[in-house]
Design an enzyme around this catalytic site. Structure first.
Site, PDB file in Angstrom:
ATOM      1  N   LYS A  58      36.907  40.460  27.071  1.00 25.14           N
ATOM      2  CA  LYS A  58      38.215  39.844  27.343  1.00 25.14           C
ATOM      3  C   LYS A  58      38.854  39.383  26.039  1.00 25.14           C
ATOM      4  CE  LYS A  58      36.864  38.387  31.938  1.00 25.14           C
ATOM      5  NZ  LYS A  58      36.022  37.435  32.657  1.00 25.14           N
ATOM      6  N   GLN A 102      34.258  31.628  33.506  1.00 26.82           N
ATOM      7  CA  GLN A 102      33.382  32.765  33.799  1.00 26.82           C
ATOM      8  C   GLN A 102      32.321  32.375  34.827  1.00 26.82           C
ATOM      9  OE1 GLN A 102      33.859  35.918  32.638  1.00 26.82           O
ATOM     10  NE2 GLN A 102      32.154  36.563  33.929  1.00 26.82           N
ATOM     11  N   ASP A 125      42.689  34.265  37.147  1.00 31.36           N
ATOM     12  CA  ASP A 125      41.678  34.967  37.943  1.00 31.36           C
ATOM     13  C   ASP A 125      42.059  35.024  39.423  1.00 31.36           C
ATOM     14  OD1 ASP A 125      39.470  36.151  36.755  1.00 31.36           O
ATOM     15  OD2 ASP A 125      38.385  34.269  36.482  1.00 31.36           O
TER      16      ASP A 125
HETATM   17  N1  GUN Z   1      32.209  37.066  37.015  1.00 26.76           N
HETATM   18  C1  GUN Z   1      32.228  38.357  37.429  1.00 26.76           C
HETATM   19  N2  GUN Z   1      33.502  38.792  37.535  1.00 26.76           N
HETATM   20  C2  GUN Z   1      34.290  37.767  37.191  1.00 26.76           C
HETATM   21  C3  GUN Z   1      35.704  37.613  37.102  1.00 26.76           C
HETATM   22  O1  GUN Z   1      36.509  38.508  37.371  1.00 26.76           O
HETATM   23  N3  GUN Z   1      36.124  36.384  36.686  1.00 26.76           N
HETATM   24  C4  GUN Z   1      35.283  35.379  36.374  1.00 26.76           C
HETATM   25  N4  GUN Z   1      35.804  34.220  35.997  1.00 26.76           N
HETATM   26  N5  GUN Z   1      33.974  35.498  36.470  1.00 26.76           N
HETATM   27  C5  GUN Z   1      33.486  36.672  36.861  1.00 26.76           C
END
Ligand code: GUN
Length: 297
Positions: A58, A102, A125
């Protein structure tokens, strides 16, 4: 390849490059006009390998499109209270357009409590109850990145969805539930069946799918005998398996057994290089939207 048809790849990697280019051009135009760049922040608690890979990716993508990126790395021992304080700080920092926490979080932290603390207008998200509710109501909102990436892939490739039977394997909050909702809505107009661990006739349902979205989290779960000839198969799985022939010592596989399924379907997302790259791009698109909302332009 099959006897009389050619399976085509839904090339998420190429599409992600193209969309990142579009975003980068927009950001460049804004910053050269003297505006600040969009700012995406990420919070990671602990040192889970997959999570660190996601966050690094990211961060790299943010830089590639000209965003400002910051990562808040917190130790495994971080208390829920400390994490909530960090979220409060990010909610109130006017220079941050959007942030993600995350997942998964360490066991001693209540994940939903943490998600609930994120300001909905920075929740890129799309995990907060406000954004989930808005999505279900069809209102403007942040849509979770993976389902959004799947929708972008189907739309930009011109895959026919109206009236098609879409079978979704998995009912997670992050993928299965939102993708089932989005594909059943106006614009996609699929007839959606959602399957999960208690579904009794899973194979029969899969065989009825014109579009099969697999987000079940089990390596190579979907085999050729579960797929209708000519179906569109979207593989959301990402699993590392040891592979001594690779320099890294592992390779990435999905929830679909590609060596046999790919010969039966019309379109398929490869793993890696299918849904994954679009997920990150969707997060960037959400951040850009948050930036426009915050800056009022
Ligand atoms: N863990 C696995 N996929 C994601 C996601 O799209 N966002 C976040 N914050 N954590 C994750």
């Amino acid at each position: 390849m099959g006897d009389n048809h050619e399976t085509k790849l839904l090339d998420g990697k190429a599409m992600a490059l193209q969309i990142k280019d579009e975003i980068a051009n927009e950001v460049r135009a804004m910053t050269s006009a003297g505006r600040r760049a969009p700012h995406l922040a990420a919070v990671i608690v602990g040192e889970d390998g997959a999570s660190m890979t996601y966050v690094a990716s990211k961060e790299k993508s943010s830089h590639e499109v000209g965003f400002t990126s910051s990562v808040y790395r917190m130790s495994e021992q971080t208390t829920e209270r400390q994490l909530l304080e960090t979220i409060d700080f990010l909610n109130n920092d006017p220079d941050i357009d959007g942030f993600i926490v995350q997942l998964p979080l360490p066991k001693h932290i209540d994940e939903q409590k943490v998600i609930n603390a994120i300001a909905p207008d920075k929740d890129v998200d799309g995990f907060t109850p406000v954004n989930v509710g808005r999505m279900v109501l069809g209102e403007e909102c942040f849509v979770p990145a993976t389902p959004m990436g799947i929708c972008t892939l189907l739309k930009r490739y011109g895959i026919e969805t109206a009236g098609k039977h879409c079978v979704v394997l998995g009912r997670s909050n992050i993928v299965g539930t939102p993708v089932a909702n989005l594909l059943s809505r106006k614009g996609f107009d699929c007839t959606v069946t959602m399957c999960h661990s208690r579904t009794q006739n899973l194979k029969e349902l899969c065989l009825q799918a014109d579009i099969l979205v697999v987000a079940i989290g089990k390596p190579e779960f979907v085999t050729a005998d579960m797929v209708k000839p000519g179906a569109v198969v979207v593989d959301v799985g990402i699993h590392r398996v040891p592979d001594a022939t690779k320099k890294t010592g592992y390779r990435i596989i999905g929830d679909v057994k590609h060596d046999e399924v790919d010969q039966k379907c019309s379109w398929v997302t490869p793993v890696p290089g299918g849904v994954g790259p679009l997920t990150i791009v969707s997060l960037l698109q959400n951040t850009l939207a948050a930036y426009h909302r915050h800056t009022g332009r």
